[in-house]
Design a protein around this motif. Sequence first.
Motif, PDB file in Angstrom:
ATOM      1  N   ALA A   1     -12.990   3.349  -8.482  1.00  0.00           N
ATOM      2  CA  ALA A   1     -11.917   4.283  -8.135  1.00  0.00           C
ATOM      3  C   ALA A   1     -12.390   5.736  -8.122  1.00  0.00           C
ATOM      4  CB  ALA A   1     -10.753   4.127  -9.111  1.00  0.00           C
ATOM      5  N   PHE A   2     -13.434   6.043  -8.888  1.00  0.00           N
ATOM      6  CA  PHE A   2     -13.881   7.438  -8.981  1.00  0.00           C
ATOM      7  C   PHE A   2     -15.166   7.709  -8.190  1.00  0.00           C
ATOM      8  CE2 PHE A   2     -11.754   6.438 -13.076  1.00  0.00           C
ATOM      9  CZ  PHE A   2     -10.664   7.277 -12.943  1.00  0.00           C
ATOM     10  N   THR A   3     -15.652   6.724  -7.438  1.00  0.00           N
ATOM     11  CA  THR A   3     -16.947   6.867  -6.757  1.00  0.00           C
ATOM     12  C   THR A   3     -16.991   8.089  -5.852  1.00  0.00           C
ATOM     13  OG1 THR A   3     -17.335   4.485  -6.812  1.00  0.00           O
ATOM     14  CG2 THR A   3     -18.594   5.758  -5.212  1.00  0.00           C
TER      15      THR A   3
ATOM     16  N   PRO B   1     -10.055  10.303 -31.830  1.00  0.00           N
ATOM     17  CA  PRO B   1     -10.129   8.853 -31.651  1.00  0.00           C
ATOM     18  C   PRO B   1     -10.478   8.383 -30.247  1.00  0.00           C
ATOM     19  CG  PRO B   1      -7.850   9.542 -31.585  1.00  0.00           C
ATOM     20  CD  PRO B   1      -8.665  10.787 -31.842  1.00  0.00           C
ATOM     21  N   GLY B   2     -10.391   9.259 -29.253  1.00  0.00           N
ATOM     22  CA  GLY B   2     -10.645   8.797 -27.891  1.00  0.00           C
ATOM     23  C   GLY B   2     -10.583   9.934 -26.897  1.00  0.00           C
ATOM     24  N   MET B   3     -10.394   9.570 -25.642  1.00  0.00           N
ATOM     25  CA  MET B   3     -10.444  10.538 -24.556  1.00  0.00           C
ATOM     26  C   MET B   3      -9.189  10.450 -23.694  1.00  0.00           C
ATOM     27  SD  MET B   3     -13.388  12.036 -24.967  1.00  0.00           S
ATOM     28  CE  MET B   3     -13.579  12.911 -23.407  1.00  0.00           C
ATOM     29  N   SER B   4      -8.952  11.533 -22.971  1.00  0.00           N
ATOM     30  CA  SER B   4      -7.923  11.570 -21.951  1.00  0.00           C
ATOM     31  C   SER B   4      -8.605  12.040 -20.666  1.00  0.00           C
ATOM     32  CB  SER B   4      -6.810  12.542 -22.358  1.00  0.00           C
ATOM     33  OG  SER B   4      -5.818  12.627 -21.355  1.00  0.00           O
ATOM     34  N   PHE B   5      -8.008  11.720 -19.527  1.00  0.00           N
ATOM     35  CA  PHE B   5      -8.584  12.197 -18.271  1.00  0.00           C
ATOM     36  C   PHE B   5      -7.466  12.582 -17.317  1.00  0.00           C
ATOM     37  CE2 PHE B   5      -8.058   7.661 -17.856  1.00  0.00           C
ATOM     38  CZ  PHE B   5      -7.665   7.421 -16.547  1.00  0.00           C
ATOM     39  N   GLY B   6      -7.737  13.590 -16.502  1.00  0.00           N
ATOM     40  CA  GLY B   6      -6.770  14.087 -15.533  1.00  0.00           C
ATOM     41  C   GLY B   6      -7.216  13.730 -14.128  1.00  0.00           C
ATOM     42  N   PHE B   7      -6.287  13.241 -13.316  1.00  0.00           N
ATOM     43  CA  PHE B   7      -6.649  12.754 -11.997  1.00  0.00           C
ATOM     44  C   PHE B   7      -5.486  12.901 -11.023  1.00  0.00           C
ATOM     45  CE2 PHE B   7      -4.414   9.382 -14.080  1.00  0.00           C
ATOM     46  CZ  PHE B   7      -3.761   8.673 -13.091  1.00  0.00           C
ATOM     47  N   ARG B   8      -5.799  12.720  -9.744  1.00  0.00           N
ATOM     48  CA  ARG B   8      -4.781  12.651  -8.703  1.00  0.00           C
ATOM     49  C   ARG B   8      -5.100  11.432  -7.854  1.00  0.00           C
ATOM     50  NH1 ARG B   8      -5.039  17.658  -5.518  1.00  0.00           N
ATOM     51  NH2 ARG B   8      -6.829  16.668  -4.534  1.00  0.00           N
ATOM     52  N   THR B   9      -4.131  10.551  -7.681  1.00  0.00           N
ATOM     53  CA  THR B   9      -4.346   9.315  -6.943  1.00  0.00           C
ATOM     54  C   THR B   9      -4.459   9.583  -5.448  1.00  0.00           C
ATOM     55  OG1 THR B   9      -3.089   8.082  -8.585  1.00  0.00           O
ATOM     56  CG2 THR B   9      -3.426   7.016  -6.464  1.00  0.00           C
ATOM     57  N   ARG B  10      -5.466   8.974  -4.831  1.00  0.00           N
ATOM     58  CA  ARG B  10      -5.636   9.049  -3.374  1.00  0.00           C
ATOM     59  C   ARG B  10      -5.163   7.763  -2.692  1.00  0.00           C
ATOM     60  NH1 ARG B  10      -9.229  13.114  -1.540  1.00  0.00           N
ATOM     61  NH2 ARG B  10      -9.568  11.869   0.335  1.00  0.00           N
ATOM     62  N   LYS B  11      -5.502   6.617  -3.282  1.00  0.00           N
ATOM     63  CA  LYS B  11      -5.091   5.328  -2.720  1.00  0.00           C
ATOM     64  C   LYS B  11      -4.617   4.433  -3.866  1.00  0.00           C
ATOM     65  CE  LYS B  11      -8.478   5.419   1.074  1.00  0.00           C
ATOM     66  NZ  LYS B  11      -9.668   4.738   1.659  1.00  0.00           N
TER      67      LYS B  11
ATOM     68  N   PRO C   1       0.842  -1.190   0.000  1.00  0.00           N
ATOM     69  CA  PRO C   1       0.000   0.000   0.000  1.00  0.00           C
ATOM     70  C   PRO C   1       0.878   1.241   0.000  1.00  0.00           C
ATOM     71  CG  PRO C   1      -0.706  -1.565   1.683  1.00  0.00           C
ATOM     72  CD  PRO C   1       0.637  -2.021   1.183  1.00  0.00           C
ATOM     73  N   ALA C   2       0.456   2.276  -0.698  1.00  0.00           N
ATOM     74  CA  ALA C   2       1.249   3.508  -0.753  1.00  0.00           C
ATOM     75  C   ALA C   2       0.328   4.697  -0.869  1.00  0.00           C
ATOM     76  CB  ALA C   2       2.212   3.478  -1.937  1.00  0.00           C
ATOM     77  N   THR C   3       0.811   5.837  -0.426  1.00  0.00           N
ATOM     78  CA  THR C   3       0.081   7.081  -0.583  1.00  0.00           C
ATOM     79  C   THR C   3       0.916   8.014  -1.428  1.00  0.00           C
ATOM     80  OG1 THR C   3       1.044   7.896   1.464  1.00  0.00           O
ATOM     81  CG2 THR C   3      -1.129   6.875   1.620  1.00  0.00           C
ATOM     82  N   LYS C   4       0.274   9.002  -2.011  1.00  0.00           N
ATOM     83  CA  LYS C   4       0.972   9.918  -2.907  1.00  0.00           C
ATOM     84  C   LYS C   4       1.932  10.812  -2.130  1.00  0.00           C
ATOM     85  CE  LYS C   4       0.241   9.933  -6.402  1.00  0.00           C
ATOM     86  NZ  LYS C   4       0.959   8.985  -7.273  1.00  0.00           N
ATOM     87  N   PRO C   5       3.230  10.806  -2.434  1.00  0.00           N
ATOM     88  CA  PRO C   5       4.176  11.651  -1.718  1.00  0.00           C
ATOM     89  C   PRO C   5       4.000  13.121  -2.061  1.00  0.00           C
ATOM     90  CG  PRO C   5       5.271  10.524  -3.522  1.00  0.00           C
ATOM     91  CD  PRO C   5       3.874   9.958  -3.443  1.00  0.00           C
TER      92      PRO C   5
ATOM     93  N   ILE D   1      -4.641   1.530  -9.113  1.00  0.00           N
ATOM     94  CA  ILE D   1      -5.214   2.765  -8.577  1.00  0.00           C
ATOM     95  C   ILE D   1      -6.561   2.408  -7.961  1.00  0.00           C
ATOM     96  CG2 ILE D   1      -6.098   5.061  -9.161  1.00  0.00           C
ATOM     97  CD1 ILE D   1      -3.992   5.124 -11.410  1.00  0.00           C
ATOM     98  N   LEU D   2      -6.652   2.561  -6.649  1.00  0.00           N
ATOM     99  CA  LEU D   2      -7.850   2.170  -5.904  1.00  0.00           C
ATOM    100  C   LEU D   2      -8.836   3.318  -5.753  1.00  0.00           C
ATOM    101  CD1 LEU D   2      -6.036   0.180  -3.062  1.00  0.00           C
ATOM    102  CD2 LEU D   2      -7.115  -0.760  -5.114  1.00  0.00           C
ATOM    103  N   GLU D   3      -8.312   4.517  -5.610  1.00  0.00           N
ATOM    104  CA  GLU D   3      -9.184   5.690  -5.468  1.00  0.00           C
ATOM    105  C   GLU D   3      -8.476   6.906  -6.046  1.00  0.00           C
ATOM    106  OE1 GLU D   3     -11.140   8.413  -1.931  1.00  0.00           O
ATOM    107  OE2 GLU D   3     -10.903   6.261  -1.566  1.00  0.00           O
ATOM    108  N   ALA D   4      -9.210   7.734  -6.783  1.00  0.00           N
ATOM    109  CA  ALA D   4      -8.590   8.882  -7.438  1.00  0.00           C
ATOM    110  C   ALA D   4      -9.552  10.056  -7.491  1.00  0.00           C
ATOM    111  CB  ALA D   4      -8.139   8.518  -8.851  1.00  0.00           C
ATOM    112  N   ASP D   5      -8.993  11.257  -7.389  1.00  0.00           N
ATOM    113  CA  ASP D   5      -9.747  12.480  -7.636  1.00  0.00           C
ATOM    114  C   ASP D   5      -9.739  12.739  -9.139  1.00  0.00           C
ATOM    115  OD1 ASP D   5     -10.282  13.043  -4.960  1.00  0.00           O
ATOM    116  OD2 ASP D   5      -8.410  14.154  -4.708  1.00  0.00           O
ATOM    117  N   LEU D   6     -10.910  12.907  -9.707  1.00  0.00           N
ATOM    118  CA  LEU D   6     -11.028  13.185 -11.140  1.00  0.00           C
ATOM    119  C   LEU D   6     -11.240  14.678 -11.346  1.00  0.00           C
ATOM    120  CD1 LEU D   6     -11.365  11.911 -14.024  1.00  0.00           C
ATOM    121  CD2 LEU D   6     -13.829  11.908 -13.565  1.00  0.00           C
TER     122      LEU D   6
END
Length: 205
Positions: A60-62, A124-134, A4-8, A148-153
């Motif tokens: 992950a985005f709930t 052709p597709g999409m991109s998304f920006g996020f910050r990992t929480r878990k 398990p790790a958190t974002k430094p 990636i278990l949980e992320a801020d979108l």
Amino acid sequence: MPTPATKPNPDGRETRAITRGLELRAAGEGEGRTATGYAALFNVETDIGGYWKETIAPGAFTRSLRERDVVALHSHDTGRVVGRKDAGTLSLREDDTGLQFSNDLPDTSDGRDLAVQIERQDIPGMSFGFRTRKEEWDETVDPPRRTILEADLFEITYTAFPAYPDTSVGLRSLEHARAERRHIPPAHQLAERRARQAQMERGIR
């Protein structure tokens, strides 16, 4: 065993892109066009620059979808907003496949252009920006695997050129996870300690 790790770096944002067919439909008589598709896929392993393999876990985005506003952009340009969750022009939901979206395109030059570009498959597709929480790192395999278990979108983006996966934030996270597992400070903390020690030695002299 996964570590398990958190974002430094709490402000570290990342972007990912998928190429999966977008769809376009009439929003209603005289109401423009609606773009639909997926901005992210769950349980799909992606190679990130050869450094690690990565998957996004279902759900992950709930939390993010419940608590945050999200915008739809053209080409990652914050000045070219084409939809917003809190405004009701962008809807997002998670299903078994991934993060599904529906975007009522505006009657603007960007909105009209996007409708044509999606219809022609120039986009052709999409991109998304996020910050990992878990997240979890598994270093029992080579290359390591990141889940990636949980992320801020923050955003989803229509782009003709899906960006090469950025790696700087993820590599710092991997370094942090390894340091925690070995009970040693990450490299940036070691550098700070050496700098403080050098200052003390200069003071003694």
